[in-house]
Design a protein around this motif. Structure first.
Motif, PDB file in Angstrom:
ATOM      1  N   TYR A 157       0.843  -1.187   0.000  1.00 22.82           N
ATOM      2  CA  TYR A 157       0.000   0.000   0.000  1.00 22.82           C
ATOM      3  C   TYR A 157       0.887   1.249   0.000  1.00 22.82           C
ATOM      4  O   TYR A 157       2.092   1.164  -0.207  1.00 22.82           O
ATOM      5  CB  TYR A 157      -0.945  -0.042   1.199  1.00 22.82           C
ATOM      6  N   ASP A 158       0.277   2.404   0.248  1.00 25.06           N
ATOM      7  CA  ASP A 158       0.992   3.668   0.118  1.00 25.06           C
ATOM      8  C   ASP A 158       2.212   3.739   1.036  1.00 25.06           C
ATOM      9  O   ASP A 158       2.194   3.217   2.151  1.00 25.06           O
ATOM     10  CB  ASP A 158       0.061   4.828   0.468  1.00 25.06           C
ATOM     11  N   ASP A 159       3.215   4.449   0.582  1.00 23.35           N
ATOM     12  CA  ASP A 159       4.362   4.817   1.414  1.00 23.35           C
ATOM     13  C   ASP A 159       5.002   3.616   2.102  1.00 23.35           C
ATOM     14  O   ASP A 159       5.345   3.674   3.292  1.00 23.35           O
ATOM     15  CB  ASP A 159       3.942   5.859   2.472  1.00 23.35           C
ATOM     16  N   HIS A 193      -1.709  10.063  -5.419  1.00 23.82           N
ATOM     17  CA  HIS A 193      -2.056   9.874  -4.003  1.00 23.82           C
ATOM     18  C   HIS A 193      -0.822  10.061  -3.121  1.00 23.82           C
ATOM     19  O   HIS A 193      -0.726   9.495  -2.050  1.00 23.82           O
ATOM     20  CB  HIS A 193      -2.676   8.487  -3.774  1.00 23.82           C
ATOM     21  N   ARG A 194       0.110  10.883  -3.568  1.00 23.90           N
ATOM     22  CA  ARG A 194       1.290  11.136  -2.752  1.00 23.90           C
ATOM     23  C   ARG A 194       1.168  12.484  -2.058  1.00 23.90           C
ATOM     24  O   ARG A 194       0.772  13.474  -2.678  1.00 23.90           O
ATOM     25  CB  ARG A 194       2.546  11.110  -3.618  1.00 23.90           C
ATOM     26  N   LEU A 226      -1.424   5.827   3.882  1.00 28.37           N
ATOM     27  CA  LEU A 226      -0.422   6.885   3.773  1.00 28.37           C
ATOM     28  C   LEU A 226       0.393   7.012   5.064  1.00 28.37           C
ATOM     29  O   LEU A 226      -0.084   6.687   6.146  1.00 28.37           O
ATOM     30  CB  LEU A 226      -1.107   8.223   3.507  1.00 28.37           C
ATOM     31  N   LEU A 227       1.607   7.478   4.898  1.00 31.45           N
ATOM     32  CA  LEU A 227       2.413   7.892   6.043  1.00 31.45           C
ATOM     33  C   LEU A 227       2.363   9.419   6.036  1.00 31.45           C
ATOM     34  O   LEU A 227       2.907  10.055   5.130  1.00 31.45           O
ATOM     35  CB  LEU A 227       3.843   7.381   5.891  1.00 31.45           C
ATOM     36  N   TYR A 279       3.858   0.720   3.047  1.00 28.04           N
ATOM     37  CA  TYR A 279       3.091  -0.052   4.029  1.00 28.04           C
ATOM     38  C   TYR A 279       2.716  -1.390   3.393  1.00 28.04           C
ATOM     39  O   TYR A 279       2.077  -1.433   2.349  1.00 28.04           O
ATOM     40  CB  TYR A 279       1.844   0.723   4.433  1.00 28.04           C
ATOM     41  N   ARG A 329       6.049  -1.179   7.878  1.00 35.71           N
ATOM     42  CA  ARG A 329       6.264   0.105   7.208  1.00 35.71           C
ATOM     43  C   ARG A 329       7.739   0.132   6.831  1.00 35.71           C
ATOM     44  O   ARG A 329       8.603   0.088   7.711  1.00 35.71           O
ATOM     45  CB  ARG A 329       5.893   1.241   8.148  1.00 35.71           C
TER      46      ARG A 329
END
Lengths: 868, 93
Positions: free
Chosen positions: A176-178, B76-77, B2-3, A180, A197
């Motif tokens: 998933y994002d970043d 989506h960043r 997201l982070l 994860y 993460r």
């Protein structure tokens, strides 16, 4: 027991000294520690143990990993699992498995779910895949410093690199994002979901071999060549002694070589010239036939012979118990695609490889990046019946089925997927995706690279719900339970509880032998005739403090709070920016710069959020601080004609004389020897005293109130009696009598809205023409003509009966039996309701129309004389 | 997930945050002076760009403070996060 197909030696993953007891459909397998269920089956010579879910055709193990389309099992022992791939599950002692085609099932009875926990982990580098490329990437990352985690879905990671946390049996389920990544570790005794993460994710997921669509390619004994080699080298299992190998690439040839070296007789077919440098097969005794193809198979139920066709039209049938197929290799890119990596067609490998796009923290290496052997682009053998050439084994879909979908005008693989269900199975079409795309492209006359397989989504392989739930199971851990300080007393008294959000609130306190309805009736009459006490601790309580607190509250409420004298309380209504009522409650001024705001039980968090949002984002210059004190204060609300006497019996330090302490006033002092705030506010229409004490005194206060009130006729009452009593007075509950389309004016509270020109949240919207329509839905009372008829809440109201459709003019929002009125009554939102007071409507119930009279919404003590 | 870099707490998981819609839409100084159209525009009309978008976030399960972020709606960043009293930073996609 070594098993008929287990070779006398070899097998890097098995421990020949440790036999393991595994029963497959009741039959003991020749299993060794290190085996998968599938390798134990093959070692035992079981070739046709499975059935296809749709047509029920005999099927055998095809693959050696999660790409397996046929071999799915239910695990009965040591712990239940609904459906898992036999090729991916290691054996354990005492295991019982049985074939499970297509879809898992839950057996009846109470089956304990496998225990599972969740773990969070932060790393610099996460490597997904423990093959050579993954291990190299992990070793390099570890050498550079930083935490490195390597996961692999297989139950063993060979040569684990130094300084790397290596987790076998752990599948990266989704990226998933970043960075994860959710991973599922299928443990022996405990499953674990890893929430990782990672600063950098390295995808080393390898490649999956694909089959070739030829007639009879679904017969048990037809396997992927790479899988055959895996069973041979890791498990010491020879999948066949008379093997035919159909290969388009060097790795297929290597499998033929391995089979021959293990003693099998091998015939290798090269339908098209194989690119690259092929091993010397003739020296190993392998017969190689170029230009030959498979046109059919026979054997019931498992393979006994293969029908061949030669380049000059020759036909030949050769006996065989294994047909190993390598139609090329598809990089395992599902995880990468799902996070946004693009694909391009690679001519050399005749496959789709990552095109370099995607998140900058993601790197794809090794075979997954396209480092696969060059392969001839052979997806389908022309000769033979298309209806026998299986593309997707789990859905029993053939080239003919794909052609039928394309013939109906479908061109996109996404549409073909939805027409044929190819790729929608538990194996996610891992062996069928690229093949289907290639066949669709060919049928349309397009280039092989025109479109790739359909889009994948997480999870990569199925995760049991029990693992996702982790420890969040059962009535206590699924969701927090909030109880008030008085809760033990309610339990001891036999209260029946209801859930209000996360709170447990007493619904009623039935006496022994009393049913709930009788209890509610008694509690209502007790409050109206003597006194009752309600645990109102769940009431939302926010302290609003600071030099600008009054100014702030003026902006949040439709009525003025800045004019409230110290020691007084005021009922307030709060609007959204659209002018609709969002919450109500009482504001109490404790000091010049200190207010206590009460909210509905369910609105407490929302109101605090609103306050903080406006303060931070619009009015940061206001010096106001908001603190939720809901759980700091326990509240016993004493209500009824004897309420004052009950409070007096608690020896309060404040003067209870109504002249000194009137309705809508607040005093701070002591009650029953503990510090208290006493609020004279009422939600029942009776004289009421809310005793707010620090939470630690709540239980003691409650017991004191019950003791002191006993001889004054006081009894505890629950939320249902509270609802009846408030509705008799026409007091609304926001969220029950309102639904986000209701204004203060609609509720008959227009008198509260100040008109001095000063602004408050929602004010501008009230000037909209639509909010001034005379036919808006308004809150009214409702009396069924038959005083015994209890209208269901939500019942729709119409003007006249007739054939549907009949226009609805409103609906019932609250409906109860009133003990004090001796009849049923209701509140309702009705178009132009106030104009209709005195007229009749019909409630449209399933049993037929019920006549009702529209009334004022206050049924009891409209003058409010009992409040004083 | 997201982070998100909370300007006060640093990088935290998205589950701690709540989304708050488009940023830099101030409550009008005198709402009463606005026409119905202008009020409706304030209340309901929001940009929907493909690319960088300034939006509000709330660290609900953390410091409970609001802040602003620029997020690329195409990728989506999150390109930047900043305090409510700071101007929108110049960031490209």
């Amino acid at each position: 027991m070594s098993g008929p197909r287990r070779l006398p030696d070899g097998g890097t993953w098995i421990d020949r000294a440790r036999p393991v007891s595994v029963r497959f459909a009741g039959r003991e397998l020749a299993a060794l520690a290190g085996d998968t269920v599938a390798s134990a089956l093959l070692a035992s010579g079981i070739r046709d143990a499975f059935r296809s879910p749709i047509l029920g055709r005999p099927r055998g193990v095809v693959a050696a990993g999660v790409e397996e389309p046929n071999a799915y099992v239910e695990v009965g022992a040591p712990s239940f699992e609904a459906i898992v791939a036999a090729t991916a599950v290691p054996v354990v002692d005492g295991m019982e498995v049985s074939p499970r085609p297509g879809m898992g099932r839950l057996p009846g009875g109470d089956v304990p779910a496998r225990p599972a926990v969740h773990t969070h982990r932060h790393v610099e580098t996460l490597v997904i895949g423990g093959g050579p490329a993954g291990r190299a990437a992990a070793a390099e990352a570890a050498a550079a410093g930083g935490r490195v985690l390597l996961v692999d879905e297989r139950h063993r990671i060979d040569d684990p690199p130094e300084g790397v946390l290596c987790l076998p049996s752990t599948t990266a389920s989704g990226i998933y994002d970043d960075g994860y990544v959710v991973c599922y570790e299928r443990g022996v005794e405990l499953d674990r979901v890893w929430h990782v993460r990672a600063r950098r994710v390295v995808l080393a997921t390898g490649a999956h071999e694909r089959t070739v669509a030829f007639a009879g390619n679904d017969r048990p004994g037809v396997m992927l060549a790479g899988a055959v080699r895996t069973y041979l080298e890791r498990y010491g299992v020879l999948c066949g002694e008379r093997a035919v190998v159909l290969s388009t690439n060097v790795w297929g040839h290597e499998a033929a070589l391995a089979l021959a070296s293990a003693g099998a007789s091998v015939l290798l077919l090269e339908p098209v010239p194989v690119p690259g440098e092929v091993p010397d097969l003739a020296a190993a005794g392998v017969e190689v036939r170029s230009g030959w193809v498979v046109v059919g198979t026979e054997g019931e139920p498992a393979l006994a012979a293969v029908h061949l066709a030669g380049p000059a039209g020759e036909r030949e049938t050769v006996p065989a118990d294994l047909l190993a197929v390598s139609g090329g290799w598809n990089p395992t890119v599902q995880l990468a695609r799902a996070i946004g990596c693009g694909l391009r067609y690679d001519e050399a490998g005749a496959c789709f490889v990552p095109d370099g796009t995607g998140p900058d923290w993601l790197e794809v290496v090794g075979a997954a990046a396209g480092e696969v052997p060059p392969s001839a682009p052979l997806f389908r053998i022309e000769a033979g019946d298309d209806a026998e050439k299986y593309v997707e084994l789990q859905r029993d879909q053939t080239v003919a089925d794909v052609a039928a979908a394309v013939g109906r005008g479908l061109r996109s693989v996404e549409h073909v997927k939805r027409a044929t269900y190819i790729g929608t199975t538990i194996d996610q079409g891992r062996t069928s995706g690229t093949l289907t795309a290639a066949i669709v492209n060919a049928l349309l006359g397009w280039d092989p690279g025109a479109q790739g397989p359909s889009n994948p989504r997480p999870p990569y392989t199925p995760i049991p719900y029990a693992a996702l739930a982790g420890l969040d199971r059962g009535p206590r851990l699924l969701d927090p339970i909030r109880t008030t300080p008085m809760h033990p007393a309610h339990v001891a008294r036999g209260a029946v509880f209801e859930d209000v959000g996360q709170w447990k609130r007493p619904y009623a306190f039935p006496h022994p032998g009393e049913d709930l309805e009788a209890a509610v009736t008694r509690e209502c009459l007790t409050v109206r005739r003597a006194a009752g006490v309600l645990d109102a601790s769940t009431l939302g309580k926010i302290e609003v403090v600071g030099p600008d607190a009054a100014v702030f509250l003026d902006r949040m409420y439709v009525n003025r709070m800045s004019t409230l004298p110290i020691g007084r309380a005021r009922y307030g209504v709060m609007l959204g920016l659209d002018g609709m009522v969002v919450d109500d409650g009482v504001a109490v001024r404790l000091a010049e710069d200190r207010f206590l705001v009460t909210t509905t039980t369910s609105g407490a968090a929302m109101v605090l959020d609103r306050f903080e949002e406006w303060l931070q984002t619009e009015w940061p210059e206001l010096r106001v601080w908001c603190t939720s004190v809901t759980e700091r204060w326990a509240v016993a609300a004493i209500s009824g004609p004897n309420a004052r006497e009950v409070v007096a019996a608690l020896e309060p330090s404040v003067d209870l004389d109504p002249a000194a302490f009137p309705h809508m006033a607040v005093r701070e002092g002591e009650v029953a020897g503990v510090p208290a705030r006493i609020l004279r506010v009422s939600f029942t229409g009776e004289r009421s005293y809310e005793l707010h004490v620090p939470a630690r005194y709540g239980l003691g206060l409650w017991e004191e109130v019950l003791r002191a009130g006993a001889e004054l006729g006081l009894e505890p009452y629950g939320t249902e009696a509270m609802h009846v009593l408030r509705a008799e007075k026409g007091y609304i509950i926001v969220g029950q009598d309102t639904d986000g389309t209701v204004t203060a004016e609609d509720l008959g509270l227009g008198w509260m809205v100040r008109t001095d020109g000063s602004d408050f949240v929602g004010r501008r919207s009230l000037a909209r023409a639509d909010l001034r329509r005379p036919d808006r839905r308004q809150l009214v009372g409702m009396l069924p003509e038959d005083p015994e008829t209890l209208l269901p809440e939500g019942a729709q109201l119409v003007e006249e009966a007739g054939e549907p459709p009949v226009r609805m003019v409103g609906w019932v929002t609250s409906s109860y039996r009133s003990p004090v009125l001796g009849r049923t009554f209701a509140l309702a939102l009705v178009e132009a309701g106030r104009r209709r007071i005195g007229t009749s409507l019909l409630a449209a119930l399933a049993a037929g129309p019920v006549p009702v009279r529209v009334t004022e919404p206050v049924f009891y003590d409209p003058e409010g004389s009992r409040l004083r | 997930m997201l982070l998100i870099h909370c300007p006060w707490c640093g990088p935290r998981d998205e589950v701690e945050f709540r989304y708050g819609g488009q940023a830099h839409i101030a409550y009008p100084g005198d709402p009463g002076a606005l026409s119905d159209e202008a009020w409706a525009d304030y209340l309901f009309m929001r940009d929907n760009p493909k690319g960088p978008f300034a939006e509000r976030w709330f660290h609900a399960a953390g410091c409970r403070r609001w802040f602003n972020a620029v997020r690329d709606t195409a990728t989506h960043r999150l390109l930047a996060t900043y305090r409510p009293d700071e101007p929108r930073p110049e960031v490209g996609p």
